[in-house]
Scaffold this motif. Structure first.
Motif, short mmCIF file in Angstrom:
data_model
loop_
_atom_site.label_atom_id
_atom_site.label_comp_id
_atom_site.label_asym_id
_atom_site.label_seq_id
_atom_site.Cartn_x
_atom_site.Cartn_y
_atom_site.Cartn_z
N ARG A 132 173.52 38.02 13.94
CA ARG A 132 172.87 38.27 15.23
C ARG A 132 172.79 39.76 15.57
NH1 ARG A 132 175.74 33.49 16.87
NH2 ARG A 132 177.52 34.79 17.41
N ALA A 133 173.89 40.50 15.36
CA ALA A 133 173.91 41.92 15.71
C ALA A 133 172.83 42.68 14.93
CB ALA A 133 175.28 42.51 15.44
N THR A 134 172.74 42.38 13.63
CA THR A 134 171.72 43.04 12.81
C THR A 134 170.32 42.66 13.26
OG1 THR A 134 173.23 42.97 10.91
CG2 THR A 134 170.92 43.38 10.44
N MET A 135 170.12 41.39 13.60
CA MET A 135 168.80 40.94 14.06
C MET A 135 168.42 41.58 15.39
SD MET A 135 167.78 39.06 11.60
CE MET A 135 166.35 38.26 12.30
N TYR A 136 169.39 41.71 16.30
CA TYR A 136 169.11 42.38 17.58
C TYR A 136 168.73 43.83 17.35
CZ TYR A 136 171.06 38.34 20.03
OH TYR A 136 171.29 37.07 20.52
N GLY A 137 169.44 44.49 16.41
CA GLY A 137 169.09 45.87 16.09
C GLY A 137 167.69 45.96 15.50
N MET A 138 167.34 45.01 14.64
CA MET A 138 166.00 44.98 14.05
C MET A 138 164.94 44.79 15.14
SD MET A 138 164.24 42.10 11.64
CE MET A 138 163.94 41.14 13.11
N LEU A 139 165.21 43.86 16.08
CA LEU A 139 164.26 43.61 17.17
C LEU A 139 164.10 44.85 18.05
CD1 LEU A 139 165.16 39.96 18.24
CD2 LEU A 139 163.03 40.74 17.21
N ALA A 140 165.22 45.51 18.35
CA ALA A 140 165.14 46.72 19.20
C ALA A 140 164.30 47.80 18.53
CB ALA A 140 166.55 47.24 19.49
N ALA A 141 164.58 48.04 17.23
CA ALA A 141 163.80 49.04 16.51
C ALA A 141 162.34 48.62 16.41
CB ALA A 141 164.38 49.25 15.11
N GLY A 142 162.10 47.32 16.21
CA GLY A 142 160.73 46.82 16.13
C GLY A 142 159.98 46.96 17.43
N MET B 105 159.40 37.72 7.03
CA MET B 105 160.14 37.82 8.29
C MET B 105 159.84 39.10 9.04
SD MET B 105 164.17 37.48 9.17
CE MET B 105 164.08 35.74 9.52
N GLY B 106 160.05 40.26 8.36
CA GLY B 106 159.80 41.52 9.04
C GLY B 106 158.37 41.65 9.53
N GLN B 107 157.43 41.23 8.67
CA GLN B 107 156.02 41.33 9.04
C GLN B 107 155.66 40.37 10.17
OE1 GLN B 107 153.48 41.16 5.64
NE2 GLN B 107 151.62 41.59 6.78
N LEU B 108 156.26 39.18 10.15
CA LEU B 108 156.00 38.22 11.23
C LEU B 108 156.50 38.75 12.56
CD1 LEU B 108 156.74 34.67 9.77
CD2 LEU B 108 154.62 35.44 10.84
N VAL B 109 157.73 39.27 12.57
CA VAL B 109 158.28 39.83 13.81
C VAL B 109 157.42 40.99 14.29
CG1 VAL B 109 160.26 41.06 14.79
CG2 VAL B 109 160.64 39.09 13.31
N ASN B 110 157.05 41.88 13.37
CA ASN B 110 156.20 43.01 13.74
C ASN B 110 154.85 42.55 14.27
OD1 ASN B 110 155.53 45.94 13.73
ND2 ASN B 110 154.05 45.31 12.16
N SER B 111 154.28 41.52 13.64
CA SER B 111 152.97 41.02 14.07
C SER B 111 153.04 40.40 15.46
CB SER B 111 152.45 39.99 13.06
OG SER B 111 152.22 40.59 11.80
N LEU B 112 154.08 39.62 15.71
CA LEU B 112 154.21 38.98 17.01
C LEU B 112 154.45 40.02 18.11
CD1 LEU B 112 156.40 35.89 16.01
CD2 LEU B 112 153.96 35.92 16.58
N MET C 169 150.03 34.60 5.95
CA MET C 169 151.39 34.33 5.50
C MET C 169 151.76 32.86 5.63
SD MET C 169 153.70 37.57 6.72
CE MET C 169 153.08 37.63 8.40
N ALA C 170 150.83 32.06 6.15
CA ALA C 170 151.14 30.64 6.38
C ALA C 170 151.54 29.94 5.08
CB ALA C 170 149.93 29.95 7.00
N ASN C 171 150.85 30.28 3.98
CA ASN C 171 151.19 29.61 2.72
C ASN C 171 152.60 29.97 2.26
OD1 ASN C 171 150.40 32.24 2.20
ND2 ASN C 171 149.54 31.78 0.20
N LEU C 172 152.97 31.26 2.44
CA LEU C 172 154.32 31.67 2.06
C LEU C 172 155.37 30.98 2.94
CD1 LEU C 172 153.84 35.52 1.49
CD2 LEU C 172 154.35 33.81 -0.25
#
Length: 640
Positions: free
Chosen positions: A34-44, A194-201, A355-358
């Motif tokens: 969770r901590a790493t994911m929150y950091g990723m979201l904040a940077a994103g 994952m990274g691209q999906l978060v960035n896209s959203l 990315m739907a197929n992936l």
């Protein structure tokens, strides 16, 4: 399909794909990160925020350039309002309306200093956004790698907790495919999406905010195509998802077939089954091709359809934006920024769709892994297991019953008592329950009735590790791993052993002579197939391994079936010496293996029909005598 052992194999489960449930469960695997994911979201979030500000800043630079060009051609000394009124007086009302939205100063040209400052601000915003995105990507990769690492560990632990019946009912290649191919596919899918999906959203949200800030009307125009895009994505996704499920099921079946044919390639050639094997491979390969083609074709249609929607959106925004500029309601810079925003809005939608197929492939693999993780486990060991005060090797079976299937009893009401140090030989026709009896003793299966005790303690009250630590086992099918012969022998020891102890065990099993004839002696490296040593020599290595473990109970399940008669006699002499003080269970067909046993059990249809010594059973002229006459007479001639 039947495996090499003749057991009926079970293919992959045919449940329909629960995309939503499996997707949620896959995301839930990231809870420890969770901590790493929150950091990723904040940077994103910060990266996307700066990225979506870029077009607005560049639009300001466009407005400055356009204002300078317009102001340069206007008469100096008048105000903006006077210049516009002059255009209206000349009958050029359209131009006047358009310039009313431009912040120009008549007589002044382009302010390159101001334009430079705006461009530097845009460059700084994009640079910082790029650095933050790099941070977000690194954090995302870290979280994904650690999560997949944990899932691999969970699968490994799960495999160790599964009962033997789970593997008996499935092809090994199919189980291995879930533990390798499917986990690899999950990792690759998460890395690529994952990274691209978060960035896209995040980009979609950020761009929407800026679009409504610049022009609510144009924002609504841009959103016209969104419901249509969602409808297309949903339809294509529903058509392609079952094909991805089938693709990975077909992969598992193909892997199982290849694994079976490779491990048994000698038998395939001996019995001339190459064509049948190739035909089965071709059929399963075709099934995999069909499923893969349909999955990729259906999901591949997503991207061109989304590009069409994006271009339609672009045309609508350009037309309406041009009209707004002509009316003076928007500046050219704002329209330029909005066209960039419409592209930024369409691009992540297209990326998500592409990315739907992936994603579908990854979730299909995740479901197969979760099916493995959800499989019914063997009964848990007691929280505080008991153990005998001293392991002596007294085994007692009290009215034991067992059945593989509820409606098909195999062993019923079996009672047996074996004193410490005694050798018990178990004979009987195939399917009589001989190996099953040993499997119950080892707790590979649990009894369905009655109980088994070791030195007075019910083995169900002992932990499996504690129980098995006192039992040495040698099977008909040898198992070696890639390494030296010394390492393979030492595998049976619970602690570090010296080379002298390894060689002593090898001498006791009559493996020392052939070990020393090999190029590097005990340090000769063999692979998991035992290449370079014969079947009998492999068996001797496994017997030496069992002797080195110094067990209280020794189990030999057809352990000497792969050695010649002379070697077998030597092994029996060694066993007579090493079995002193140990309880031994011997399953064999050869008379030389069993005639010196303290007790011989004759099993038929899951029951003990006779028991006694070799001579007593022959004198009784019952089931053992018939078995002896049918199977052992030739063995006696060979040994004697």
């Amino acid at each position: 399909m039947a495996g090499p052992g003749g057991h009926q194999m079970m293919g992959p489960d045919s449940r329909s794909m629960d995309f939503k449930g499996s997707g949620k469960r896959l995301l839930a695997q990231f809870r420890p990160e969770r901590a790493t994911m929150y950091g990723m979201l904040a940077a994103g979030v910060l990266s996307v925020a700066l990225t979506v500000l870029g077009p607005k800043i560049l639009g300001k630079a466009t407005d400055l350039l356009f204002a300078g060009i317009v102001g340069r051609d206007m008469p100096e000394g008048v105000t903006k309002d006077q210049a516009i009124e002059g255009l209206r007086d000349k009958g050029d009302g359209g131009m006047a309306d358009m310039l009313s939205g431009v912040d120009f100063t008549p007589g002044e040209g382009i302010d390159f200093g101001a334009v430079g400052e705006v461009l530097l601000l845009a460059l700084g915003a994009f640079l910082i956004a790029g650095l933050l995105m790099a941070v977000a990507t690194r954090l995302s990769n870290r979280a994904i790698n650690k999560t997949v690492f944990k899932m691999r560990g969970d699968v490994q632990e799960k495999l160790s907790r599964l009962p033997l019946s789970y593997f008996d009912k499935r092809q090994r290649g199919e189980v291995l495919s879930r533990a390798t191919n499917d986990l690899d596919n999950i990792g690759q899918t998460l890395q690529q999406t994952m990274g691209q999906l978060v960035n896209s959203l995040l980009t979609i949200v950020g761009v929407l905010v800026m679009m409504f800030y610049v022009s609510p009307l144009l924002a609504l125009v841009a959103l016209v195509t969104v419901p249509l895009s969602f409808f297309v994505a949903t339809k294509v996704g529903k058509r392609s998802q079952p094909q991805f499920v089938q693709q990975w099921k077909s992969t598992g079946k193909l892997n199982a077939h290849i694994e079976e044919m490779y491990t048994g390639h000698n038998l395939v050639k001996v019995f001339g089954r190459q064509e049948e094997s190739a035909k089965a491979f071709a059929e399963q390969n075709d099934a995999l091709y069909e499923a893969g083609f349909k999955a990729q074709f259906n999901s591949g249609a997503m991207q061109p359809l989304m590009f069409f929607m994006s271009n339609l959106n672009y045309v609508l925004v350009a037309v309406v934006g041009g009209l707004r500029v002509a009316s003076g309601a928007l500046s050219i810079g704002d329209v330029q920024a909005f066209i960039q925003y419409s592209r930024q809005f369409s691009m992540p939608l297209t990326q998500v769709a592409s990315m739907a197929n992936l994603v579908q492939s990854g979730v299909a693999s995740a479901e197969r892994v979760f099916e493995l993780l959800d499989a019914e486990e063997q009964e848990a060991d007691p929280a505080h297991g008991t153990r005998p005060d001293q392991l002596r090797g007294q085994v007692e079976m009290d009215k034991v019953s067992f059945r593989y299937e509820k409606d098909k009893p195999l062993i019923e009401d079996l009672s047996l008592k074996v004193d410490p140090g005694h050798t018990v030989a178990i004979v009987g026709p195939t399917g009589a329950g001989k190996t099953t009896l040993v499997n119950l003793l080892m707790r590979f299966y649990e009894v369905t009735g009655g109980r088994i005790t070791l030195d007075g303690v019910d083995i169900s009250k002992m932990s499996r590790d504690e129980l098995r630590s006192g039992i040495g086992m040698v099977l008909q099918d040898t198992w070696l791993f890639g390494g030296t012969i010394a390492e393979n022998i030492a595998y049976g020891a619970a602690k570090d052993v010296t080379r002298e102890e390894i060689e002593e065990a090898a001498r006791a099993a009559h493996a020392d002579r052939f070990c020393r004839t090999l190029p590097d002696g005990y340090d000769t490296v063999i692979d998991d197939e035992g290449t370079g040593v014969s079947a009998g020599e492999k068996q001797l290595i496994t017997i030496a391994r069992a002797f080195l473990s110094d067990p209280v109970i020794l189990v030999l399940d057809e352990a000497t079936s792969s050695v010649d008669t002379r070697t077998e006699v030597l092994i029996q002499k060694a066993m007579a010496r090493l079995a002193h003080g140990r309880t031994s269970f011997v399953i064999a067909h050869r008379l030389s293996t069993i005639r010196d046993a303290d007790t011989i059990l004759v099993m038929e249809d899951g029951s003990i029909v006779e028991q006694g010594t070799h001579d007593a059973l022959l004198a009784a002229e019952g089931a053992y005598a018939r078995l002896y006459a049918a199977q052992f007479a030739q063995a006696v001639a060979e040994v004697d």
